[in-house]
Design a protein around this motif. Structure first.
Motif, short mmCIF file in Angstrom:
data_model
loop_
_atom_site.label_atom_id
_atom_site.label_comp_id
_atom_site.label_asym_id
_atom_site.label_seq_id
_atom_site.Cartn_x
_atom_site.Cartn_y
_atom_site.Cartn_z
N ASP A 204 0.95 -1.29 -0.01
CA ASP A 204 0.09 0.01 -0.11
C ASP A 204 0.84 1.29 -0.03
O ASP A 204 0.39 2.26 -0.64
CB ASP A 204 -0.87 -0.11 1.17
CG ASP A 204 -2.22 -1.11 1.17
OD1 ASP A 204 -2.21 -1.64 -0.05
OD2 ASP A 204 -2.50 -1.49 2.20
N ALA A 205 1.97 1.42 0.94
CA ALA A 205 2.90 2.49 0.73
C ALA A 205 3.53 2.67 -0.41
O ALA A 205 3.68 3.70 -0.98
CB ALA A 205 3.94 2.24 1.92
N ALA A 206 3.88 1.64 -1.08
CA ALA A 206 4.56 1.70 -2.43
C ALA A 206 3.57 2.03 -3.33
O ALA A 206 3.92 3.04 -4.42
CB ALA A 206 5.05 0.24 -2.77
N LYS A 207 2.33 1.72 -3.44
CA LYS A 207 1.58 2.17 -4.52
C LYS A 207 1.17 3.56 -4.43
O LYS A 207 0.71 4.31 -5.28
CB LYS A 207 0.02 1.22 -4.17
CG LYS A 207 0.27 0.06 -4.67
CD LYS A 207 -1.25 -0.76 -4.75
CE LYS A 207 -1.98 -0.50 -5.55
NZ LYS A 207 -3.21 -1.57 -5.45
N GLU B 278 0.73 4.17 -12.12
CA GLU B 278 -0.25 3.05 -12.44
C GLU B 278 -0.70 3.01 -13.72
O GLU B 278 -1.22 4.04 -14.51
CB GLU B 278 -1.27 3.50 -11.23
CG GLU B 278 -2.46 2.31 -10.97
CD GLU B 278 -3.31 2.70 -9.88
OE1 GLU B 278 -4.12 1.96 -9.76
OE2 GLU B 278 -2.98 3.75 -9.28
N GLY B 279 -0.76 1.76 -14.09
CA GLY B 279 -1.39 1.36 -15.37
C GLY B 279 -0.55 1.42 -16.73
O GLY B 279 -0.93 1.12 -17.75
N LYS B 280 0.60 2.08 -16.48
CA LYS B 280 1.86 1.95 -17.46
C LYS B 280 2.42 0.36 -17.55
O LYS B 280 2.24 -0.49 -16.76
CB LYS B 280 3.00 2.69 -17.07
CG LYS B 280 2.69 4.17 -16.78
CD LYS B 280 2.67 5.01 -18.07
CE LYS B 280 2.64 6.24 -17.83
NZ LYS B 280 2.50 7.14 -18.91
N LYS B 281 2.46 0.28 -19.10
CA LYS B 281 2.85 -0.98 -19.42
C LYS B 281 4.44 -1.59 -18.98
O LYS B 281 5.22 -0.71 -19.17
CB LYS B 281 2.49 -1.27 -20.71
CG LYS B 281 1.00 -1.26 -21.19
CD LYS B 281 1.10 -1.53 -22.73
CE LYS B 281 -0.41 -1.31 -23.00
NZ LYS B 281 -0.70 -1.71 -24.50
N VAL C 66 4.41 -9.27 -8.94
CA VAL C 66 4.51 -8.28 -7.97
C VAL C 66 4.22 -6.73 -8.84
O VAL C 66 3.34 -6.01 -8.45
CB VAL C 66 5.75 -7.95 -7.32
CG1 VAL C 66 5.97 -6.69 -6.87
CG2 VAL C 66 5.97 -9.24 -6.48
N LEU C 67 4.77 -6.84 -10.27
CA LEU C 67 4.68 -5.62 -10.83
C LEU C 67 3.20 -5.36 -11.38
O LEU C 67 2.67 -4.19 -11.29
CB LEU C 67 5.51 -5.65 -12.13
CG LEU C 67 6.88 -5.59 -11.88
CD1 LEU C 67 7.59 -5.84 -13.28
CD2 LEU C 67 7.34 -4.31 -11.48
N PHE D 80 0.83 -2.14 -12.36
CA PHE D 80 1.45 -1.94 -13.77
C PHE D 80 0.32 -2.85 -14.70
O PHE D 80 -0.12 -3.53 -14.31
CB PHE D 80 2.73 -2.23 -14.04
CG PHE D 80 3.75 -1.29 -13.49
CD1 PHE D 80 4.29 -0.18 -13.89
CD2 PHE D 80 4.34 -1.66 -12.21
CE1 PHE D 80 5.00 0.54 -13.43
CE2 PHE D 80 5.14 -0.71 -11.40
CZ PHE D 80 5.48 0.42 -12.29
N GLU D 81 0.46 -2.37 -15.82
CA GLU D 81 0.06 -3.48 -16.97
C GLU D 81 1.00 -4.10 -17.85
O GLU D 81 2.19 -3.83 -17.76
CB GLU D 81 -0.88 -2.54 -18.00
CG GLU D 81 -2.33 -1.77 -17.42
CD GLU D 81 -3.22 -2.77 -17.11
OE1 GLU D 81 -3.25 -3.98 -17.92
OE2 GLU D 81 -4.35 -2.60 -16.46
#
Length: 334
Positions: A203-206, A213-216, A239-240, A246-247
């Protein structure tokens, strides 16, 4: 008259002394009684806690469970000599040290050696070790992290040595596998605590990675056999995408797992992570970097390619995934 007054005051003084003595005695008795009650309460609470803790261990065994392949096992007592190849990471997270650790025939999981340096290694270079090799360590519980390890009669041989629990694919469901380990060794609270710490890290990392976020992404592994794309079913790839948001690259989604220079123009990843497996893939990594096709990819042009040789990128334990998260934060949100 003087004598009468003297006697009167003497009587009053004696009465005062007696009253004072009684009051002091009463206070002392009250304090002692209070202390005794507190001590009794404390002792009772401690005894109750001890009884509960002991009851937890006594009540759970014998324990009968069914593994993910449908095999029923029974543990008559709490296991203390556990063989769980590739699951050493998760065992350590709940305070359990295995009796022997996995090795690829050259080295064990290096990132765990600060905790396992005194634990003997057993080679999986040619597949699961023989039953005779395992029997030498006299395990009272065997745990196989992947159904593939149980094939070709291995399960039947191992099950004759000790109760053997098999996961279909433990790294693909860390939450479930940690809880099951906690159940098997009667450490459910430690399992929950380990998972809670991990969730807090995710959660802290996000929070720090909201901009990406959402980048491939594409994850590429290099070893002595060549270079390969890794999907997001397990290890660092899991994890990614599943943890950090990530996508996965469309190229990998479509099933391209072997990297060839010819398909690199199709690589649509915003970020590329390169994993050199123990530096065994130096030759292929150098070949890739010297390729003009590689140099023309968007991620390379934008300086969004990151290298690691950490073996935890190729492991699915709770500590390994935590270290992958730390790497990503260092790369993208220093």
């Amino acid at each position: 008259m003087h004598q009468i007054l003297s006697n009167k005051y003497s009587s009053i003084f004696r009465a005062f002394c007696i009253l004072t003595t009684l009051l002091i005695t009463l206070v002392m008795l009250t304090a002692c009684n209070s202390k005794t009650v507190d001590q009794e309460d404390t002792s009772a609470n401690a005894m109750e806690a001890l009884t509960v803790n002991n009851a937890e261990e006594k009540d759970i065994y014998p324990l009968t469970v069914t593994d993910e392949l449908g095999n029923e096992i029974t543990l008559t007592t709490k296991p203390t000599k556990i063989f769980a190849p590739v699951m050493e990471d998760s065992l350590l997270a709940i305070g359990v040290k295995p009796i022997v650790q996995w090795s690829n025939g050259v080295k064990p999981q290096l990132y765990l050696q600060n905790q396992l340096n005194d634990v003997p290694e057993i080679s999986f270079a040619s597949g699961p070790p023989s039953a005779e090799a395992i029997l030498a360590y006299q395990p009272d519980l065997i745990i196989l992290h992947n159904a593939n390890y149980a094939e070709k009669g291995v399960y039947d041989k191992y099950a004759k040595i000790a109760p053997t629990y098999v996961f279909k694919n433990a790294p693909s469901d860390l939450n479930n596998s940690i809880k099951i380990l906690g159940q098997l060794v009667n450490e459910p609270k430690k399992a929950e605590q380990a998972l809670q710490r991990y969730r807090e890290k995710v959660d802290a990392a996000k929070t720090k990675l909201t901009a990406v976020e959402g980048k491939k992404v594409a994850l590429m592994r290099f070893n002595a056999k060549g270079m390969f794309f890794m999907n997001d079913d397990y290890f660092g790839g899991y994890v990614l995408t599943h943890e950090l948001g990530f996508e996965q690259s469309n190229l990998v989604k479509s099933g391209a797992f072997e990297v060839s220079l010819e398909i690199l123009p199709e690589l649509d990843a915003d970020y590329i992570f390169l994993i050199n497996d123990g530096n065994l893939g130096d030759e292929y990594l150098t070949e890739l970097k010297e390729s003009s096709i590689w140099q023309s990819t968007a991620a390379v042009k934008n300086n969004q390619v990151f290298e690691t040789s950490g073996d935890y990128w190729l492991n699915g334990g709770i500590q390994a995934q935590g270290e992958v998260i730390e790497d990503v934060l260092e790369f993208l949100a220093p």
